[in-house]
Design a protein around this motif. Structure first.
Motif, short mmCIF file in Angstrom:
data_model
loop_
_atom_site.label_atom_id
_atom_site.label_comp_id
_atom_site.label_asym_id
_atom_site.label_seq_id
_atom_site.Cartn_x
_atom_site.Cartn_y
_atom_site.Cartn_z
N TYR A 86 0.80 -1.23 0.00
CA TYR A 86 0.00 0.00 0.00
C TYR A 86 0.83 1.27 0.00
CZ TYR A 86 -4.46 2.34 0.76
OH TYR A 86 -5.58 3.09 0.61
N ALA A 133 -1.34 -8.49 0.16
CA ALA A 133 -2.74 -8.54 0.58
C ALA A 133 -3.29 -9.84 -0.02
CB ALA A 133 -3.52 -7.34 0.05
N ARG A 150 -4.46 10.79 13.46
CA ARG A 150 -4.46 9.33 13.60
C ARG A 150 -3.03 8.80 13.58
NH1 ARG A 150 -7.84 6.24 9.61
NH2 ARG A 150 -8.16 8.06 8.29
N TYR A 152 -3.49 -2.71 -8.47
CA TYR A 152 -2.02 -2.83 -8.44
C TYR A 152 -1.54 -3.51 -9.74
CZ TYR A 152 -1.89 -2.55 -3.16
OH TYR A 152 -1.98 -2.20 -1.83
N ARG A 207 -13.73 7.74 3.64
CA ARG A 207 -14.57 8.91 3.92
C ARG A 207 -15.08 9.50 2.60
NH1 ARG A 207 -11.59 7.29 7.58
NH2 ARG A 207 -11.63 7.93 9.76
N THR A 208 -15.93 8.74 1.93
CA THR A 208 -16.50 9.23 0.67
C THR A 208 -18.01 9.09 0.75
OG1 THR A 208 -16.57 7.07 -0.43
CG2 THR A 208 -14.50 8.29 -0.61
N HIS A 258 -10.61 -4.60 5.28
CA HIS A 258 -10.89 -3.25 4.80
C HIS A 258 -12.17 -3.25 3.97
CE1 HIS A 258 -10.27 0.73 3.24
NE2 HIS A 258 -9.14 0.85 3.91
N THR A 294 3.13 4.12 2.68
CA THR A 294 2.80 4.99 3.80
C THR A 294 3.67 6.25 3.65
OG1 THR A 294 2.55 4.98 6.23
CG2 THR A 294 4.56 3.97 5.35
O1 FEC Z 1 -0.26 2.66 7.68
C1 FEC Z 1 -0.44 3.35 6.65
O2 FEC Z 1 0.15 4.42 6.48
C2 FEC Z 1 -1.38 2.94 5.57
C3 FEC Z 1 -2.52 2.14 6.10
C4 FEC Z 1 -3.52 1.71 5.03
C5 FEC Z 1 -3.66 0.44 4.53
C6 FEC Z 1 -4.77 0.45 3.63
C7 FEC Z 1 -5.22 -0.66 2.96
C8 FEC Z 1 -6.28 -0.72 2.12
N1 FEC Z 1 -7.00 0.37 1.68
C9 FEC Z 1 -7.98 -0.08 0.84
C10 FEC Z 1 -8.91 0.69 0.18
C11 FEC Z 1 -9.07 2.06 0.32
C12 FEC Z 1 -10.04 2.85 -0.39
C13 FEC Z 1 -9.91 4.15 0.06
C14 FEC Z 1 -8.86 4.16 1.04
C15 FEC Z 1 -8.43 5.28 1.74
C16 FEC Z 1 -7.39 5.28 2.67
C17 FEC Z 1 -6.94 6.47 3.40
C18 FEC Z 1 -5.89 6.05 4.23
C19 FEC Z 1 -5.69 4.64 4.00
N2 FEC Z 1 -6.61 4.23 3.06
FE1 FEC Z 1 -6.75 2.32 2.30
N3 FEC Z 1 -5.29 1.72 3.57
C20 FEC Z 1 -4.54 2.50 4.41
C21 FEC Z 1 -4.74 3.87 4.62
N4 FEC Z 1 -8.37 2.88 1.18
C22 FEC Z 1 -5.08 6.90 5.20
C23 FEC Z 1 -7.53 7.87 3.25
C24 FEC Z 1 -8.29 8.31 4.43
C25 FEC Z 1 -9.44 7.42 4.71
O3 FEC Z 1 -10.35 7.34 3.87
O4 FEC Z 1 -9.38 6.80 5.79
C26 FEC Z 1 -10.74 5.37 -0.41
C27 FEC Z 1 -10.04 6.08 -1.52
C28 FEC Z 1 -10.92 7.08 -2.16
O5 FEC Z 1 -11.10 8.16 -1.56
O6 FEC Z 1 -11.42 6.79 -3.24
C29 FEC Z 1 -11.01 2.32 -1.45
C30 FEC Z 1 -7.89 -1.55 0.75
C31 FEC Z 1 -6.84 -1.95 1.54
C32 FEC Z 1 -6.36 -3.40 1.83
C33 FEC Z 1 -5.64 -3.99 0.67
C34 FEC Z 1 -4.30 -3.35 0.43
O7 FEC Z 1 -3.45 -3.34 1.34
O8 FEC Z 1 -4.12 -2.88 -0.70
C35 FEC Z 1 -8.80 -2.46 -0.06
C36 FEC Z 1 -2.79 -0.74 4.84
#
Ligand code: FEC
Length: 310
Positions: free
Chosen positions: A12, A113, A45, A124, A224-225, A182, A14
């Motif tokens: 992902y 993942a 956070r 990806y 948050r959408t 998630h 960071t």
């Molecule tokens: O530790 C870190 O810095 C990163 C933690 C992190 C992981 C992670 C994994 C997944 N995400 C997945 C889907 C989405 C979708 C959106 C989205 C948004 C965020 C935001 C943060 C964030 N994600 Fe993430 N995700 C992590 C962090 N994620 C921060 C933005 C703030 C929020 O909305 O909370 C929405 C995007 C949009 O706006 O369109 C969709 C999925 C995974 C698990 C699979 C993977 O690892 O790829 C699915 C870790």
């Protein structure tokens, strides 16, 4: 020409620092900068988890190194691992460029993942494939490994350990295992996406092997959408369980493989506080990080993908 097979290990990503959070968030939002409120909330956070460091970077680095070691054991000198991140540097495209610059002609891509969704792992793969085609690298991909026996074994051990730890804390109270992952926008259902089914398969297999008869699945960390996201969220599930008389919960976030924000904040801080409010005890299984069984899962998935190519 480099005779090695490249392994593009995708994760992902960071931020590098607090200053970098805005650029990272903007990338996640496909180029749309967050409002000052959203940015402050995200920074808050990160600050709340272990002193505002970004543990995912170190964990991903460790997993890539651990996979390289395992591949060396399985096939000495054959594979070279490269990192490619979804939302931070080195980006997925940078990883492919590096392989091409090193003369690599054939590669396998794998994502840190286990479950496939068009919106997660599929994204990806698409980015890697496009860059690889442009640069003349022949790539194949591991799409999922959610039922790999060694992954299931590693998760089962953690659920067993988690349940005994929880029993010690509560004096042997019956506990519910809450598997989680998630959330994604509900629209993935219309696309016949395998994500939900695969998550339930992993959960059922681990519950069975761990002898946990009382379990269910819930979502976490929805974005948050304005789109509707898959639910119920863990914060909605906990009060329902409390109503049903559950007082001890072990969360098993099987959709994630590392300690990172969505685990250390969303579960360890937010869900734990919600449970405390409800007078419930909530614990979480240890994450896989560099667990040898997980490293073997990745290594065997890569070598099997190569065997299919021949
Ligand atoms: O530790 C870190 O810095 C990163 C933690 C992190 C992981 C992670 C994994 C997944 N995400 C997945 C889907 C989405 C979708 C959106 C989205 C948004 C965020 C935001 C943060 C964030 N994600 Fe993430 N995700 C992590 C962090 N994620 C921060 C933005 C703030 C929020 O909305 O909370 C929405 C995007 C949009 O706006 O369109 C969709 C999925 C995974 C698990 C699979 C993977 O690892 O790829 C699915 C870790």
């Amino acid at each position: 020409i480099n005779p090695k097979i490249g392994v593009l290990v995708m994760s992902y990503g960071t931020p590098e620092s607090m200053e970098d959070v805005e650029a990272y968030y903007t990338h996640i939002r496909r180029g749309h900068a967050p409002t000052p409120e959203l940015l402050a909330e995200l920074k808050g956070r990160y600050e709340a988890i272990v002193g505002g460091v970004f543990p995912l970077r170190e964990n991903t680095n460790g997993q890539v190194a651990g996979l390289q070691d395992k591949l060396e054991q399985l096939a000495p000198g054959k594979y070279a691992c490269y990192q490619g991140l979804k939302h931070a540097k080195p980006y997925i495209e940078n990883g492919v460029e590096q392989m091409a610059a090193d003369g690599i002609k054939q590669a396998v891509g794998i994502v840190l993942a286990p479950h496939y969704s068009t919106m997660s792992v599929g994204g990806y793969i698409k980015r890697a494939q496009e860059k690889a085609e442009e640069l003349g690298v022949k790539m194949s991909f591991v799409k999922e490994y959610h039922m790999h026996p060694k992954l299931l074994q590693a998760l089962t051990e953690r659920v067993k350990d988690g349940l005994s730890g929880l029993a010690e804390q509560t004096g042997g109270m019956p506990a519910k295992v809450l598997f989680s992952a998630h959330s994604l926008p509900e629209k993935i259902r219309e696309l016949g996406d395998p994500y939900e089914r695969q998550l339930l398969e992993t959960s059922a297999a681990v519950a069975k092997a761990a002898g946990a008869t009382d379990w269910q699945f819930t979502w976490q960390s929805a974005g948050r959408t304005r789109d509707p996201w898959l639910g119920p969220d863990i914060l909605e599930t906990l009060p329902v369980l409390r109503e049903e008389g559950v007082k001890a919960v072990l969360v098993a976030p099987v959709g994630f493989v590392s300690d990172h924000l969505e685990v250390l904040y969303d579960l360890d801080i937010e869900a734990k506080a919600a449970a405390k409010e409800l007078d419930m005890t909530l614990d979480r299984i240890a994450m896989l990080n560099r667990d040898p069984l997980y490293m073997e899962t990745l290594a065997e998935s890569v070598t099997q993908a190569m065997a299919r190519e021949r």
